[in-house]
Scaffold this active site. Sequence first.
Site, short mmCIF file in Angstrom:
data_model
loop_
_atom_site.label_atom_id
_atom_site.label_comp_id
_atom_site.label_asym_id
_atom_site.label_seq_id
_atom_site.Cartn_x
_atom_site.Cartn_y
_atom_site.Cartn_z
CG ASP A 98 -10.13 -2.18 41.55
OD1 ASP A 98 -10.07 -0.99 41.22
OD2 ASP A 98 -9.13 -2.90 41.71
CG ASP A 194 -7.69 1.71 38.11
OD1 ASP A 194 -6.86 0.90 38.54
OD2 ASP A 194 -7.68 2.15 36.94
CD GLU A 236 -3.39 2.28 40.86
OE1 GLU A 236 -2.53 1.45 40.54
OE2 GLU A 236 -4.31 2.62 40.10
CG HIS A 310 -3.70 -5.96 40.21
ND1 HIS A 310 -3.95 -5.12 41.28
CD2 HIS A 310 -3.98 -5.24 39.10
CE1 HIS A 310 -4.38 -3.96 40.82
NE2 HIS A 310 -4.41 -4.01 39.50
CG ASP A 311 -1.16 -2.89 38.74
OD1 ASP A 311 -1.60 -3.61 37.83
OD2 ASP A 311 -1.77 -1.91 39.20
C1 GLC Z 1 -4.27 0.68 37.70
C2 GLC Z 1 -4.53 -0.80 37.80
C3 GLC Z 1 -3.87 -1.47 36.63
C4 GLC Z 1 -4.48 -0.94 35.36
C5 GLC Z 1 -4.39 0.59 35.31
C6 GLC Z 1 -5.29 1.16 34.25
O1 GLC Z 1 -2.94 0.99 37.82
O2 GLC Z 1 -4.11 -1.28 39.03
O3 GLC Z 1 -3.96 -2.87 36.69
O4 GLC Z 1 -3.81 -1.46 34.25
O5 GLC Z 1 -4.81 1.17 36.51
O6 GLC Z 1 -6.63 0.98 34.59
#
Ligand code: GLC
Length: 530
Positions: A98, A194, A236, A310-311
Amino acid sequence: MNRSRFKDDIVYQIYPRSFQDSNGDGIGDLKGIISRLPYLEKLGVTALWLSPCFKSPMEDMGYDIADYYSIDPVFGTNEDMDELIKKAKKHGLRIILDMVLNHTSKEHEWFKSARSSKESPYREFYIWSETPNDIQSTFGGSAWEWNEQTKDYYFHLYAPGQPDLNWESRKMRNALYDACNYWLEKGVYGFRLDVIENIGKEVENHILQNGPHLHERLHELNQKTFGRKESITIGECWCADNNTRMLYTDPKREELSMVFLFNDWGAFHDPYYGKWKCRPFEPKIYRDIIYARQFTDKEKSWDTLFWNNHDIPRALNRYTDLAYRKQAAKMLFASTMFLRGTPFIYQGDEIGMVNGHFQSINDYQDIEAINHYQILQEKGMSEEEAKEALEKTARDNARIPMRWTARKGYGFTKGKPWLDVGKDEKGYCVSEEEKDPSSVLSFYRKAIKIWKNKAYRKIIRDGDFQPDYLEKEEWIAYTRMYKEKRLRVIANFSAHTYPLPEIPGKILLHNYDDQTNELRPYEVFVFFVE
Ligand code: GLC
Ligand code: CA
């Protein structure tokens, strides 16, 4: 080089902090993951995406990287990572790291230097202003933080401990490419990137996502790093839609393999409170969104099929009736994994894990939840409502430790789990599900075997898509076809019972122990028709 090899991957996401602890400190680690490789191989997945395990002060649980080249001591050492990459390969598993390329931690040496003086060579790595505008941070409050040493503000879209990188700087970009190449040379298969849609931002123009240089940057990243080898990359993207998605995924553009979209979840968000107050789930709305993705230009797009990460709180809680937990857990997986795209399993999906059992506001560890307890009340919720919103929506729900056994510590740790809010319940843990042929775990293993089976591979990977029974608003039903062969999926996304249509063909997958002439609550069938 086979550039579309990733289309035969089925990915398992590990949240390293909560997967397996090996030394009793209550925090999962790389040695723990290594010890579970046989389990993952038996599950049948082909690649593991690890949430960040680089050196970090953990202000955002590792999404604040202080050194792209070192594993955080809490997770182990760089040697442990080498061992993981090597051993995983022996188990038929490849490692996806990641990479957080939008920002670093404020503890990163680059930032420490940059904030110390305007003359620092790292100054241009970050975004500075003496006259901050009104952009708000995703985690609450202004996105600008005062820096006393240089008497100006730095920009952070997330926590103040996560200063945004300045992608306008070629020097900065090259430094990131070096870090990516370091891991690629060590044998990692690719990256989950990310919040990658933010790297083309122009803060002075209030442009955050989808900035004018976004795709130019991604193409450069591809060319300078993973594009030179057989790889998988997943971006993402919270703000992309079916059209903009193709800009990332059209192979001719050489950017990414695929992106995560979130408009299916977003469809249920409240216009004012956003994700913190969702309206009731409607299968039809959800279905329309995921079907539309299947219809975008096949040459230019490839889907990601996931329910959890995880979010987001567990889909079982969000979308189903837990009175039917076992059937619903199986149905969620089977209903979407045969669509065109890459299935993602988030740790615990395969045993039917649900949200944590948070009793007090002090139980939360996530900066977003802690901040939003206040923010939601400032926005108008009562204390009770804010508490309830957190219980339903906090990201910590998805981050509770993996349940290997039903004992204290869940077989996850011999110590005290860092986040200990699982319910003390029987079943729904690996040790018990292993022994039960009708468990969620047994179903997942079977489903993955089918997905990988050569007899159906072409249909699932390349076949056409056609929705079925659209008049049944609570169903997800469709046909995938390749030449004369078909897979047909019928899933009941409700606690209601319907007459079961007659379908010729062989049943490949089914989530109840017996069969009737009805489609019962959360029942799912997958047929093969020749
Ligand atoms: C993404 C991650 C999340 C994190 C954010 C900032 O959305 O999945 O867990 O808090 O980025 O890095
Ligand atoms: Ca540990």
